[in-house]
Scaffold this motif. Structure first.
Motif, PDB file in Angstrom:
ATOM      1  N   VAL A  39     -17.463  51.305 -84.717  1.00  0.00           N
ATOM      2  CA  VAL A  39     -17.149  49.958 -85.193  1.00  0.00           C
ATOM      3  C   VAL A  39     -16.417  50.019 -86.527  1.00  0.00           C
ATOM      4  O   VAL A  39     -15.414  49.336 -86.752  1.00  0.00           O
ATOM      5  N   VAL A  40     -16.900  50.880 -87.419  1.00  0.00           N
ATOM      6  CA  VAL A  40     -16.260  51.004 -88.727  1.00  0.00           C
ATOM      7  C   VAL A  40     -14.832  51.517 -88.578  1.00  0.00           C
ATOM      8  O   VAL A  40     -13.907  51.044 -89.249  1.00  0.00           O
ATOM      9  N   ILE A  41     -14.619  52.458 -87.673  1.00  0.00           N
ATOM     10  CA  ILE A  41     -13.287  53.041 -87.479  1.00  0.00           C
ATOM     11  C   ILE A  41     -12.316  52.009 -86.947  1.00  0.00           C
ATOM     12  O   ILE A  41     -11.185  51.869 -87.421  1.00  0.00           O
ATOM     13  N   VAL A  42     -12.751  51.254 -85.936  1.00  0.00           N
ATOM     14  CA  VAL A  42     -11.869  50.249 -85.340  1.00  0.00           C
ATOM     15  C   VAL A  42     -11.499  49.178 -86.358  1.00  0.00           C
ATOM     16  O   VAL A  42     -10.357  48.708 -86.408  1.00  0.00           O
ATOM     17  N   VAL A  43     -12.469  48.783 -87.184  1.00  0.00           N
ATOM     18  CA  VAL A  43     -12.182  47.778 -88.204  1.00  0.00           C
ATOM     19  C   VAL A  43     -11.232  48.333 -89.257  1.00  0.00           C
ATOM     20  O   VAL A  43     -10.327  47.646 -89.746  1.00  0.00           O
ATOM     21  N   ALA A  44     -11.418  49.611 -89.606  1.00  0.00           N
ATOM     22  CA  ALA A  44     -10.601  50.211 -90.660  1.00  0.00           C
ATOM     23  C   ALA A  44      -9.155  50.392 -90.218  1.00  0.00           C
ATOM     24  O   ALA A  44      -8.227  50.249 -91.019  1.00  0.00           O
ATOM     25  N   LEU A  45      -8.940  50.722 -88.944  1.00  0.00           N
ATOM     26  CA  LEU A  45      -7.577  50.921 -88.448  1.00  0.00           C
ATOM     27  C   LEU A  45      -6.955  49.568 -88.115  1.00  0.00           C
ATOM     28  O   LEU A  45      -7.466  48.817 -87.293  1.00  0.00           O
ATOM     29  N   SER A  46      -5.862  49.257 -88.761  1.00  0.00           N
ATOM     30  CA  SER A  46      -5.253  47.948 -88.622  1.00  0.00           C
ATOM     31  C   SER A  46      -4.359  47.879 -87.388  1.00  0.00           C
ATOM     32  O   SER A  46      -4.016  48.894 -86.771  1.00  0.00           O
ATOM     33  N   TRP A  47      -3.969  46.625 -87.003  1.00  0.00           N
ATOM     34  CA  TRP A  47      -3.026  46.445 -85.907  1.00  0.00           C
ATOM     35  C   TRP A  47      -1.666  47.044 -86.252  1.00  0.00           C
ATOM     36  O   TRP A  47      -0.917  47.456 -85.365  1.00  0.00           O
ATOM     37  N   GLN A  48      -1.360  47.103 -87.551  1.00  0.00           N
ATOM     38  CA  GLN A  48      -0.093  47.705 -87.959  1.00  0.00           C
ATOM     39  C   GLN A  48      -0.058  49.170 -87.567  1.00  0.00           C
ATOM     40  O   GLN A  48       0.972  49.684 -87.095  1.00  0.00           O
ATOM     41  N   THR A  49      -1.197  49.867 -87.733  1.00  0.00           N
ATOM     42  CA  THR A  49      -1.265  51.272 -87.322  1.00  0.00           C
ATOM     43  C   THR A  49      -1.076  51.399 -85.818  1.00  0.00           C
ATOM     44  O   THR A  49      -0.385  52.309 -85.335  1.00  0.00           O
ATOM     45  N   LEU A  50      -1.666  50.513 -85.041  1.00  0.00           N
ATOM     46  CA  LEU A  50      -1.510  50.543 -83.586  1.00  0.00           C
ATOM     47  C   LEU A  50      -0.052  50.348 -83.182  1.00  0.00           C
ATOM     48  O   LEU A  50       0.466  51.036 -82.282  1.00  0.00           O
ATOM     49  N   ARG A  51       0.637  49.460 -83.841  1.00  0.00           N
ATOM     50  CA  ARG A  51       2.046  49.212 -83.512  1.00  0.00           C
ATOM     51  C   ARG A  51       2.919  50.407 -83.872  1.00  0.00           C
ATOM     52  O   ARG A  51       3.896  50.705 -83.182  1.00  0.00           O
ATOM     53  N   GLU A  52       2.570  51.100 -84.935  1.00  0.00           N
ATOM     54  CA  GLU A  52       3.409  52.206 -85.391  1.00  0.00           C
ATOM     55  C   GLU A  52       3.228  53.462 -84.542  1.00  0.00           C
ATOM     56  O   GLU A  52       4.198  54.171 -84.257  1.00  0.00           O
ATOM     57  N   VAL A  53       1.998  53.782 -84.146  1.00  0.00           N
ATOM     58  CA  VAL A  53       1.738  55.052 -83.451  1.00  0.00           C
ATOM     59  C   VAL A  53       1.642  54.881 -81.938  1.00  0.00           C
ATOM     60  O   VAL A  53       1.676  55.883 -81.207  1.00  0.00           O
ATOM     61  N   GLY A  54       1.482  53.665 -81.464  1.00  0.00           N
ATOM     62  CA  GLY A  54       1.345  53.455 -80.033  1.00  0.00           C
ATOM     63  C   GLY A  54      -0.100  53.511 -79.576  1.00  0.00           C
ATOM     64  O   GLY A  54      -0.970  54.094 -80.240  1.00  0.00           O
ATOM     65  N   LEU A  55      -0.361  52.889 -78.406  1.00  0.00           N
ATOM     66  CA  LEU A  55      -1.734  52.786 -77.914  1.00  0.00           C
ATOM     67  C   LEU A  55      -2.346  54.138 -77.599  1.00  0.00           C
ATOM     68  O   LEU A  55      -3.503  54.405 -77.928  1.00  0.00           O
ATOM     69  N   GLY A  56      -1.571  55.059 -76.959  1.00  0.00           N
ATOM     70  CA  GLY A  56      -2.119  56.348 -76.571  1.00  0.00           C
ATOM     71  C   GLY A  56      -2.553  57.180 -77.763  1.00  0.00           C
ATOM     72  O   GLY A  56      -3.685  57.706 -77.794  1.00  0.00           O
ATOM     73  N   PHE A  57      -1.675  57.300 -78.752  1.00  0.00           N
ATOM     74  CA  PHE A  57      -2.020  58.107 -79.925  1.00  0.00           C
ATOM     75  C   PHE A  57      -3.130  57.446 -80.735  1.00  0.00           C
ATOM     76  O   PHE A  57      -3.980  58.119 -81.320  1.00  0.00           O
ATOM     77  N   PHE A  58      -3.101  56.094 -80.756  1.00  0.00           N
ATOM     78  CA  PHE A  58      -4.158  55.375 -81.471  1.00  0.00           C
ATOM     79  C   PHE A  58      -5.522  55.658 -80.839  1.00  0.00           C
ATOM     80  O   PHE A  58      -6.507  55.926 -81.531  1.00  0.00           O
ATOM     81  N   ALA A  59      -5.584  55.604 -79.504  1.00  0.00           N
ATOM     82  CA  ALA A  59      -6.849  55.884 -78.813  1.00  0.00           C
ATOM     83  C   ALA A  59      -7.291  57.319 -79.052  1.00  0.00           C
ATOM     84  O   ALA A  59      -8.483  57.604 -79.201  1.00  0.00           O
ATOM     85  N   LEU A  60      -6.329  58.255 -79.091  1.00  0.00           N
ATOM     86  CA  LEU A  60      -6.671  59.657 -79.356  1.00  0.00           C
ATOM     87  C   LEU A  60      -7.242  59.825 -80.755  1.00  0.00           C
ATOM     88  O   LEU A  60      -8.227  60.559 -80.954  1.00  0.00           O
ATOM     89  N   MET A  61      -6.659  59.131 -81.729  1.00  0.00           N
ATOM     90  CA  MET A  61      -7.180  59.190 -83.098  1.00  0.00           C
ATOM     91  C   MET A  61      -8.621  58.685 -83.153  1.00  0.00           C
ATOM     92  O   MET A  61      -9.499  59.311 -83.763  1.00  0.00           O
ATOM     93  N   VAL A  62      -8.863  57.552 -82.502  1.00  0.00           N
ATOM     94  CA  VAL A  62     -10.218  56.994 -82.496  1.00  0.00           C
ATOM     95  C   VAL A  62     -11.188  57.951 -81.823  1.00  0.00           C
ATOM     96  O   VAL A  62     -12.310  58.187 -82.319  1.00  0.00           O
ATOM     97  N   LEU A  63     -10.772  58.559 -80.688  1.00  0.00           N
ATOM     98  CA  LEU A  63     -11.650  59.468 -79.955  1.00  0.00           C
ATOM     99  C   LEU A  63     -12.006  60.687 -80.800  1.00  0.00           C
ATOM    100  O   LEU A  63     -13.171  61.112 -80.848  1.00  0.00           O
TER     101      LEU A  63
END
Length: 461
Positions: A26-50
């Motif tokens: 929960v803390v990680i998802v809140v900390a990572l902004s939508w701007q980060t998701l737009r910049e790196v893409g959904l796949g890489f974003f999910a990999l970072m979270v994992l």
């Protein structure tokens, strides 16, 4: 290595690392902004979270493996840390209360967190997260039972073969209706001014189309922030139940996060009764506890200070009489400060007062919101007489009766001679109460002096 006669260390529940990992997610998802998701893409974003979640779970598993606890004599010892090993020994004679807390994830997995409050603690001592509900309840009862014994007697009961037992929750003393709880929070300044805020947004947006969406969203966010406090209060006090057994108060409350709190009556430092202005039409008031281990929060948001979230005068009398036997809120006769102090309190002076009974010192203040604080003599740690420059001009002073909780009963603006007599009476009564109470201050103490020449303030009956 286990010493002969010493119980082995126990670990927390094996599911504890998963719950800590879920909280980290929960803390990680809140900390990572939508701007980060737009910049790196959904796949890489999910990999970072994992990757981060896996790392957090591994760290939680390592922490769980190196965390243990057991009871040694009259202490609860908690061991934790891998590189930096730390052992915390919590003397149980300093134990003020024990809470069994069940956040939402813990409820779904059948687990609970045990939180200990000790004298002088600014925060919870070594919370054990997580245990099974049965283990948490059993450990809570065992710690409270040992805390109520002399250290020598507790040594004999430290083995797991014959754990001390305490009675159950006992008969139900009070159950707060959820309907009253919701109405009481609607009768707060935050809730009362909410329609005005919403109307402002609608009118502003309707008559000024240039007002941007961001402006509307910001205003609504501010309104939601104001409304958050009464909503949080309703969720935390939902299904409030109070019972009394074996000289301990058992409180159960909460909707999203359920809490089961046990407070020994002998550890209570004081009780505060509050009559909010908007509640007076229903005859409602609120009772809060002062316990030495529950430090810090004076803004009314403390999750461990409640005794009666909302109730009638009769219910408050019943609850207050259980915590402070022989004390009745309606029977207190408050003596106001001298008339010359009206320059300090032109409107509120009649609402300020002091009352001494054979058990407690009581203070009253507040014009719109009336507050009465009750402090048993045995809980008084020190007495102070304070006189400011304006008070010196009028010949008055304020007396403070300090408790281990950090709060003080404030005997405001008394005549200077009376202030010194009150300070002497409170110090004497405090010593007598502590000496006459082998069971932590439950005994009756002598009443204050009633000599009219020595003390103009008479004790109430």
């Amino acid at each position: 290595m286990v010493v002969m006669g010493e119980e082995p260390r126990r670990r927390l529940h094996p599911l504890s690392p998963l719950l800590h990992g879920a909280k980290a997610l929960v803390v990680i998802v809140v900390a990572l902004s939508w701007q980060t998701l737009r910049e790196v893409g959904l796949g890489f974003f999910a990999l970072m979270v994992l990757v981060v979640v896996i790392g957090a779970v591994i760290m939680s598993v390592v922490s769980w493996y190196n965390t243990g606890y057991h009871v040694v004599g009259h202490e609860l010892r908690v061991y934790e840390g891998l590189l930096w090993r730390r052992t915390r020994a919590i003397p149980l004679e300093r134990l003020q209360s024990v809470e069994v807390v069940r956040p939402l994830l813990a409820q779904l997995t059948g687990l609970a967190e045990l939180r200990l409050e000790v004298v002088g603690g600014g925060k919870t001592e070594a919370p054990l997260a997580y245990l099974s509900v049965a283990d948490a309840a059993a450990l809570r009862d065992r710690l409270l039972a040992i805390a109520g014994r002399a250290p020598a007697a507790a040594e004999d009961a430290a083995t797991p073969l014959a754990p001390p037992r305490v009675p159950g929750d006992g008969p139900l003393l009070l159950a707060v209706r959820n309907r009253d709880l919701v109405i009481s929070q609607l009768l707060t300044p935050q809730a009362m001014f909410l329609p005005i805020g919403v109307a402002f947004v609608v009118v502003q947006f309707g008559f000024d189309p240039s007002w941007s969406f961001i402006g509307v969203a910001s205003t609504l966010t501010a309104i939601a922030g104001v409304l958050l406090q009464p909503v949080r209060r309703v969720l935390s006090d939902w299904n409030f139940r109070l019972s009394h057994a074996d000289r301990a108060m058992r409180l159960r409350f909460g909707l999203v996060e359920t809490r089961s709190q046990t407070v020994p009556v002998d550890r209570v430092q004081g009780v505060t009764a509050t009559w909010p202005l908007l509640w007076r039409g229903h005859g409602w008031l609120r009772l809060t506890l002062d316990v030495a281990g529950m430090a810090g929060q004076e803004n009314g948001n403390n999750e461990t200070d409640r005794l009666l979230p909302v109730g009638t005068a009769a219910e408050a009398e019943r609850v207050a009489g259980t915590v402070l036997p022989g004390v009745t809120l309606g029977g207190l006769a408050f003596a106001p400060p001298p008339p010359r102090t009206r320059w300090f309190h032109p409107l509120a002076r009649p609402k300020i007062g002091v009352a001494l009974t054979d058990r407690v010192v009581a203070t009253q203040e507040g014009l719109l919101t009336r507050t009465v604080m009750l402090v048993p003599y045995a809980r008084i740690q020190s007495v102070r007489v304070v006189q400011g420059p304006l008070q010196r001009l009028l010949g008055v002073a304020t007396v403070y009766a300090d408790t281990a909780r950090g709060r003080s009963a404030t005997l405001r603006d008394r005549d200077l001679a009376e202030a010194w007599r009150l300070a002497d009476d409170l110090a004497r009564l405090g010593r007598a109460a502590r000496q006459a109470a082998p069971d932590r201050g439950a005994a009756v103490v002598p009443a204050p002096t009633t000599d009219p020449d020595a003390a103009p303030l008479q004790p109430s009956t």
